[in-house]
Structure formats: structure tokens, C-alpha cells
Design an enzyme around this catalytic site. Structure first.
Site, PDB file in Angstrom:
ATOM      1  N   GLY A   1       0.800  -1.226   0.000  1.00 11.33           N
ATOM      2  CA  GLY A   1       0.000   0.000   0.000  1.00 11.33           C
ATOM      3  C   GLY A   1       0.828   1.268   0.000  1.00 11.33           C
TER       4      GLY A   1
ATOM      5  N   LEU B   1       0.370   3.584  -2.196  1.00 11.08           N
ATOM      6  CA  LEU B   1       0.740   3.391  -3.601  1.00 11.08           C
ATOM      7  C   LEU B   1       1.262   4.669  -4.248  1.00 11.08           C
ATOM      8  CD1 LEU B   1      -2.246   1.155  -4.783  1.00 11.08           C
ATOM      9  CD2 LEU B   1      -0.041   0.456  -3.820  1.00 11.08           C
ATOM     10  N   HIS B   2       2.308   4.489  -5.071  1.00  6.63           N
ATOM     11  CA  HIS B   2       2.870   5.589  -5.850  1.00  6.63           C
ATOM     12  C   HIS B   2       2.941   5.139  -7.304  1.00  6.63           C
ATOM     13  CE1 HIS B   2       6.455   3.138  -5.635  1.00  6.63           C
ATOM     14  NE2 HIS B   2       6.462   3.221  -4.313  1.00  6.63           N
TER      15      HIS B   2
ATOM     16  N   GLY C   1       5.326   4.122  -9.028  1.00 10.79           N
ATOM     17  CA  GLY C   1       6.097   2.887  -9.218  1.00 10.79           C
ATOM     18  C   GLY C   1       5.185   1.672  -9.109  1.00 10.79           C
ATOM     19  N   HIS C   2       4.383   1.627  -8.053  1.00  9.65           N
ATOM     20  CA  HIS C   2       3.407   0.530  -7.899  1.00  9.65           C
ATOM     21  C   HIS C   2       2.449   0.514  -9.095  1.00  9.65           C
ATOM     22  CE1 HIS C   2       4.049   1.316  -3.405  1.00  9.65           C
ATOM     23  NE2 HIS C   2       4.372   0.049  -3.528  1.00  9.65           N
TER      24      HIS C   2
ATOM     25  N   ARG D   1       8.084   4.841   1.593  1.00 10.04           N
ATOM     26  CA  ARG D   1       8.797   5.484   2.706  1.00 10.04           C
ATOM     27  C   ARG D   1       9.138   6.940   2.415  1.00 10.04           C
ATOM     28  NH1 ARG D   1      10.866   0.131   3.576  1.00 10.04           N
ATOM     29  NH2 ARG D   1      10.501  -0.448   5.747  1.00 10.04           N
TER      30      ARG D   1
HETATM   31  P1  AMP Z   1       6.006  -2.498  -1.604  1.00 13.99           P
HETATM   32  O1  AMP Z   1       4.632  -1.939  -1.463  1.00 13.99           O
HETATM   33  O2  AMP Z   1       7.087  -1.551  -1.205  1.00 13.99           O
HETATM   34  O3  AMP Z   1       6.138  -3.871  -1.000  1.00 13.99           O
HETATM   35  O4  AMP Z   1       6.227  -2.695  -3.171  1.00 13.99           O
HETATM   36  C1  AMP Z   1       5.346  -3.485  -3.937  1.00 13.99           C
HETATM   37  C2  AMP Z   1       5.998  -3.765  -5.270  1.00 13.99           C
HETATM   38  O5  AMP Z   1       6.234  -2.537  -5.951  1.00 13.99           O
HETATM   39  C3  AMP Z   1       7.360  -4.466  -5.144  1.00 13.99           C
HETATM   40  O6  AMP Z   1       7.463  -5.460  -6.142  1.00 13.99           O
HETATM   41  C4  AMP Z   1       8.323  -3.344  -5.353  1.00 13.99           C
HETATM   42  O7  AMP Z   1       9.570  -3.760  -5.851  1.00 13.99           O
HETATM   43  C5  AMP Z   1       7.582  -2.496  -6.363  1.00 13.99           C
HETATM   44  N1  AMP Z   1       8.071  -1.126  -6.333  1.00 13.99           N
HETATM   45  C6  AMP Z   1       8.303  -0.369  -5.226  1.00 13.99           C
HETATM   46  N2  AMP Z   1       8.838   0.812  -5.560  1.00 13.99           N
HETATM   47  C7  AMP Z   1       8.953   0.808  -6.915  1.00 13.99           C
HETATM   48  C8  AMP Z   1       9.449   1.753  -7.868  1.00 13.99           C
HETATM   49  N3  AMP Z   1       9.948   2.924  -7.494  1.00 13.99           N
HETATM   50  N4  AMP Z   1       9.391   1.424  -9.182  1.00 13.99           N
HETATM   51  C9  AMP Z   1       8.889   0.217  -9.560  1.00 13.99           C
HETATM   52  N5  AMP Z   1       8.421  -0.715  -8.709  1.00 13.99           N
HETATM   53  C10 AMP Z   1       8.452  -0.428  -7.413  1.00 13.99           C
END
Ligand code: AMP
Length: 282
Positions: free
Chosen positions: A31, A33-34, A36-37, A189
């Protein structure tokens, strides 16, 4: 878009979709979410008829309770962002009890050298927690494809290894890192950084890029030493580790082997927030 809190409801709906011959993509997230997600979700939507986005802050992968407590939670905003996307989206937001029952513990896995260094060394038990929750979500969703970001490259390699060890019929798709304008890798973060620091933290990526340039002509140790010096001279950052490792085995590079592919990895604290980044090396 449909939001599911219970595994059974989600599975019933996915079962109907599978009977229709639909392919299912999964994007596991914690969650906040940005973009990247969202890049992972958009890609999954182009490659599958149905996409499940899980939103679950997994307690067993946190090695620091304060980090777990401070982890940003913003479900309403997350759902609003996902609502903007076009396609069949199922959002899976289980409670800890729904996913773990009364046993909120990580199982033990054996990933050998893949989990030994970097995040594995600095966050003891982290990858057991990651593998535990990923397996639970895989079991609930049984996706054809699951999308993971290179931002968490060591995690990505461990998930690939998990799929191999368990012989799961899931194709793991690696997705590139999205960055803020400053170069800082997008991360949930980053929400905890001041806007000034969010700009300054572009220093991390810039230093990685310079290090990658030096790696063309210098040894891994020289490049790591140079990066350590750059961070020691900067008052705003505290370097946790810098590593140059083989891109597949994640073994630290002692001597470069022609034809092998390597990556540069870093973990840094800024304003008490732990930030990680990685780039490929030529
Ligand atoms: P998280 O919510 O941090 O567990 O991330 C969920 C998924 O999004 C993981 O597979 C991460 O590697 C991917 N993710 C996180 N940050 C980025 C980013 N800046 N660009 C692309 N994917 C990302």
C-alpha cells in the site's frame, strides 16, 4: 474494481474468471501506492484479463517494530488511485488474521547465498517474512503472472527462487524502477521525508550512477570505497551498506569475470528513514 477482504470471496470470483479462460495477474504491495506501484499494475493490466492488487502491510517481514508502526497506511487514497485505471481490477485487502490465522509468524526458508547479504544481513528474518506472505498470497490468488519491481531486487531474486523451489506455475515478471524527478527511487517510505530531503536524496541515485561509471575501469572494492567516502562527506545521509554483487547469484564481487552481469546495491538512512536503491552495472 472490486475490493475483497476475505480469501474465500476472492477465490470464488477468480474461479469464475478462470473458468472463462481469463488469465490472472498479481501485484503484491504493502500500500501507500505511488507511480512505481501503479506502473506494475498498468503492465499487469496489459498482459492479463484480470489483475489482483494485494494491499497488506506484512508484520512478519519487519525486523523493527517502530518501522512497522510508522509504515504509511492510506487505503482510501490507494483505492482512489487504482479506481482511475482501466481494466478488471480486484483489490485484496486481508486483515492479519485472515492471512495468518492465529500464527503470525514467518516460516523458515533456505535461500542460501541469495538471502545472506545486503537486506538479508541487515534485516534478520526479513526474507522469511517476505517468502511467507508471498506464498500465502500466491496460494490465495494462484496467478498466472506475478509482477515485482527491481527496486527490491534481492526480494525479486528470492521470489524467483521460491517459485523454482516449490515448482509453482507462476511466471515472475520483473519491472523497472520508477524515480522521482530528483532521481530518488519512488518508495512508500519517501512520504516520511521532508520535501527538502526528498530533493536532496537524489544524491543517492547520482552517486550510484557515478559509481557505475567508475566500475567500467576500476575494481569493485575501489568503487565501494569511493561511495563510502562520498556518503561520509555528506551530512544528511548515513550509509548502511553498499555492495556490488553478481546479478543472478547475488554473491559479492571479488574479481570481475568477463561476461558476468553485476548490480550495485545501497541502503541509506535519511531523516531516520531507510532508503534502498540498485542499478545494473556494465
Ligand atoms: P512495496 O509496497 O514496497 O512492497 O512494493 C510493492 C511492489 O512494488 C514491489 O514489487 C516493489 O519492488 C515495487 N516497487 C516499489 N517501488 C517501486 C518503484 N519505485 N518502481 C517500480 N516498482 C516499485
Amino acid at each position: 474494481m472490486i475490493v475483497f477482504n476475505h480469501i474465500k470471496d476472492l477465490r470464488d470470483e477468480l474461479c469464475k474468471r478462470r473458468e472463462k479462460g481469463n488469465s490472472i495477474g498479481l501485484v503484491p504491495t504493502m500500500g501507500a501506492l505511488h507511480e512505481g506501484h501503479l506502473s506494475l499494475v498498468k503492465r499487469a493490466l496489459t498482459e492479463n484479463e484480470v489483475v489482483v492488487v494485494s494491499i497488506f502491510v506484512n508484520p512478519t517481514q519487519f525486523t523493527n517494530t517502530e518501522d512497522l508502526q510508522k509504515y504509511p497506511r492510506m487505503l482510501e487514497e490507494d483505492l482512489a488511485k487504482l479506481q482511475q485505471l482501466t481494466g478488471v481490477l480486484f483489490i485484496f485487502c486481508p486483515t492479519v488474521e485472515e492471512l495468518y490465522g492465529s500464527n503470525v509468524n514467518a516460516s523458515a526458508f533456505h535461500f542460501g547465498g541469495l538471502a545472506a547479504g545486503m537486506e538479508g544481513a541487515h534485516r534478520k528474518g526479513h526474507f522469511n517474512g517476505v517468502a511467507t506472505v508471498v506464498l500465502k498470497i500466491f496460494e490465495a490468488v494462484e496467478p498466472h503472472r506475478a509482477y515485482f519491481g527491481e527496486k527490491d531486487y534481492q526480494q525479486l531474486r528470492i521470489v524467483q527462487e521460491l517459485v523454482k523451489q516449490r515448482r509453482l506455475p507462476i511466471h515472475i515478471i520483473c519491472c523497472p524502477i520508477l524515480r522521482e524527478a530528483s532521481g530518488l527511487a519512488m518508495s512508500s517510505r519517501n512520504e516520511r521525508l521532508s520535501s527538502e530531503m526528498r530533493q536532496k536524496a537524489g544524491f543517492i541515485y547520482k552517486t550510484l550512477l557515478q559509481g557505475a561509471g567508475k566500475f567500467k575501469t576500476q575494481s569493485a572494492q575501489n568503487v565501494k570505497d569511493w561511495i563510502i567516502t562520498q556518503f561520509s562527506l555528506h551530512p544528511d545521509f548515513s550509509l548502511e551498506y553498499v555492495e556490488i554483487a553478481h546479478a543472478i547469484t547475488l554473491q559479492p564481487v571479488l574479481r570481475k569475470t568477463p561476461g558476468a552481469t553485476y548490480r550495485l546495491f545501497i541502503a541509506v538512512y535519511a531523516e531516520g528513514v531507510r532508503l534502498i536503491d540498485t542499478i545494473p552495472l556494465e
